[in-house]
Design an enzyme around this catalytic site. Structure first.
Site, short mmCIF file in Angstrom:
data_model
loop_
_atom_site.label_atom_id
_atom_site.label_comp_id
_atom_site.label_asym_id
_atom_site.label_seq_id
_atom_site.Cartn_x
_atom_site.Cartn_y
_atom_site.Cartn_z
N ALA A 53 1.07 -1.11 -0.08
CA ALA A 53 -0.08 0.13 -0.16
C ALA A 53 1.06 1.24 -0.15
O ALA A 53 2.04 1.40 -0.94
CB ALA A 53 -0.99 -0.01 1.11
N SER A 54 0.60 2.14 0.99
CA SER A 54 1.22 3.48 0.72
C SER A 54 2.66 3.32 1.32
O SER A 54 3.68 4.31 1.18
CB SER A 54 0.64 4.46 1.64
OG SER A 54 -0.59 5.01 0.77
N VAL A 55 3.09 2.27 1.94
CA VAL A 55 4.51 2.08 2.23
C VAL A 55 5.50 2.11 0.98
O VAL A 55 6.68 2.48 0.91
CB VAL A 55 4.95 0.84 3.28
CG1 VAL A 55 6.14 0.52 3.33
CG2 VAL A 55 4.10 1.13 4.52
N LYS B 181 5.37 4.59 -1.26
CA LYS B 181 5.82 5.72 -1.47
C LYS B 181 7.07 6.23 -1.20
O LYS B 181 8.07 6.97 -2.10
CB LYS B 181 4.81 6.68 -0.75
CG LYS B 181 3.35 6.65 -1.45
CD LYS B 181 2.66 7.77 -0.61
CE LYS B 181 1.11 8.01 -1.53
NZ LYS B 181 0.23 6.71 -0.96
#
Length: 390
Positions: A102-104, A106
């Protein structure tokens, strides 16, 4: 023995080429941390048992399902899997099971941009339109994208309205085309304030493709995953080709979550990895294997010029920045997407890291505050501090 090379990617025989010239960088040099006498093998073992007790309790009583790795002074203190990779099959997790980050994801997208910047291929204050001419919003820079100060609308919302067939996967280029054609309304002028934006990191992945001439997934494999030997890390596009174990995302009722048309967008999400590979990533950030320390320092430097009351967090390049109860400052990121909940925290002060990957988003990670309080407890006031308060 250290290996010296002249450019970020030359020791890897990969990349888009470098403009760093004759700058000599020791890629294997490492930022060390002093280990206090109180940190002994016995104390490390005790701490590992305590961390295990916490997550065993969360697993049995609060429904936590996932894998955990905790380090201190660069040493793995605790590493364990709790529960199932797939509840229907009763397929047990291992620490080599891959999860959607998921947003890790980024922080990895930001690293790709930093690598290209170091090579002289782009600058943070370049306009997005310099690389994506059809981009309809003027005045937005790469730095604005990195720091969530672009003001762009969320692509997951406007794609729901504008994408004609949700049975057909949407790509980064498709989203760019929707923006060029329909001009979804921007939230505010660039660099006005911080507003978390998945769209910004989608755009950063597209910039990587335009600058490098490579698909984003290929760039990441060649320049980050392979050099760091992150052998169980890959992108969504490679999911069907994986032979190793991959955790299935579930909803709160432990039913399987299926992928949808948005899963094929990369940059803001879309990476899969394991706690063991993320430990390799954590350790690489104490070296110059990917970029120089000066470049990394900027990624961990806050950029928010305005803060809300009781909000002590900041944001760098793909990293949230947060003070801990013991006075240290940690960098971290969390993620939530289609049945996966993820968390990676690093404390450079004691070279510790807490990595949690879950495929059951049942609220288990709401206990992170308590876990951080245990791992980084508030320190008693010193005599000098007490006198100052008195």
């Amino acid at each position: 023995m250290s290996v010296l090379c002249f450019i970020p990617l030359s020791c890897q025989e990969s990349g888009t080429g470098s403009l760093l010239g004759s700058l000599l960088i020791d890629r294997d040099s490492r930022q060390e941390v002093a280990i206090p006498a109180s940190f002994t093998p016995a104390s490390a073992e005790k701490l590992g048992h305590q961390v295990d007790s916490i997550f065993t309790y969360l697993h049995k009583r609060r429904g936590f399902n996932g894998t955990v790795l905790f380090t201190k002074y660069d040493q793995v203190i605790h590493k364990k899997a709790y529960g199932y990779a797939d509840f229907y099959r009763k397929d047990s997790l291992t620490t080599e099971t891959a999860f959607q980050l998921a947003s890790v994801s980024k922080q990895f997208t930001a690293m790709a941009i930093m690598m290209l910047k170091e090579e002289g291929e782009l600058n943070y204050d370049d306009s997005v339109q310099q690389y994506i001419p059809d981009f309809p919003y003027k005045g937005i820079t790469i730095r604005n994208l990195l720091t969530h100060r672009s003001g762009l609308p969320n692509y997951t919302y406007f794609s729901d309205e504008l994408w004609p067939d949700r049975k057909k996967a949407i790509t980064n280029d498709d989203v760019l085309n929707l923006m060029a054609v329909h001009h979804p309304r921007i939230f505010y002028k660039p660099d006005t304030r911080f507003d978390y934006s998945n769209t910004g990191y989608l755009l950063l992945a597209s910039v990587v493709e335009k600058v490098s001439g490579m698909p984003f997934a290929a760039f990441m494999h060649e320049n980050i995953f392979e050099p760091l030997e992150m052998t169980n890390t890959f992108m969504f596009h490679d999911l069907t080709e994986r032979t190793g174990k991959v955790a299935t995302g579930h909803n709160r009722n432990r039913n399987k979550r299926t992928s949808d048309y948005l899963d094929t967008v990369l940059g803001d999400k879309g990476m899969y990895s394991t706690v063991e590979d993320l430990y390799k990533w954590d350790q690489a950030l104490y070296t110059q294997k990917l970029v120089r320390w000066e470049t990394l320092e900027e990624a961990f430097t806050g950029t928010r010029t305005e803060k809300k009351k009781n909000d002590d967090e900041d944001y760098g390049f793909g990293w949230r920045i947060k003070p801990l109860e013991n006075g240290d400052t940690a960098v971290y990121h969390a993620g939530l997407w289609h049945g996966y909940t993820t968390y990676l925290l690093r404390n450079p002060k004691d070279h510790s890291a807490l990595i949690i990957l879950s495929n059951l988003p049942n609220g288990s990670l709401q206990y992170l505050k308590e876990i951080r309080s245990f791992l980084y407890p508030a320190q008693p006031l010193t005599v000098a501090a007490k006198m100052k308060q008195g």
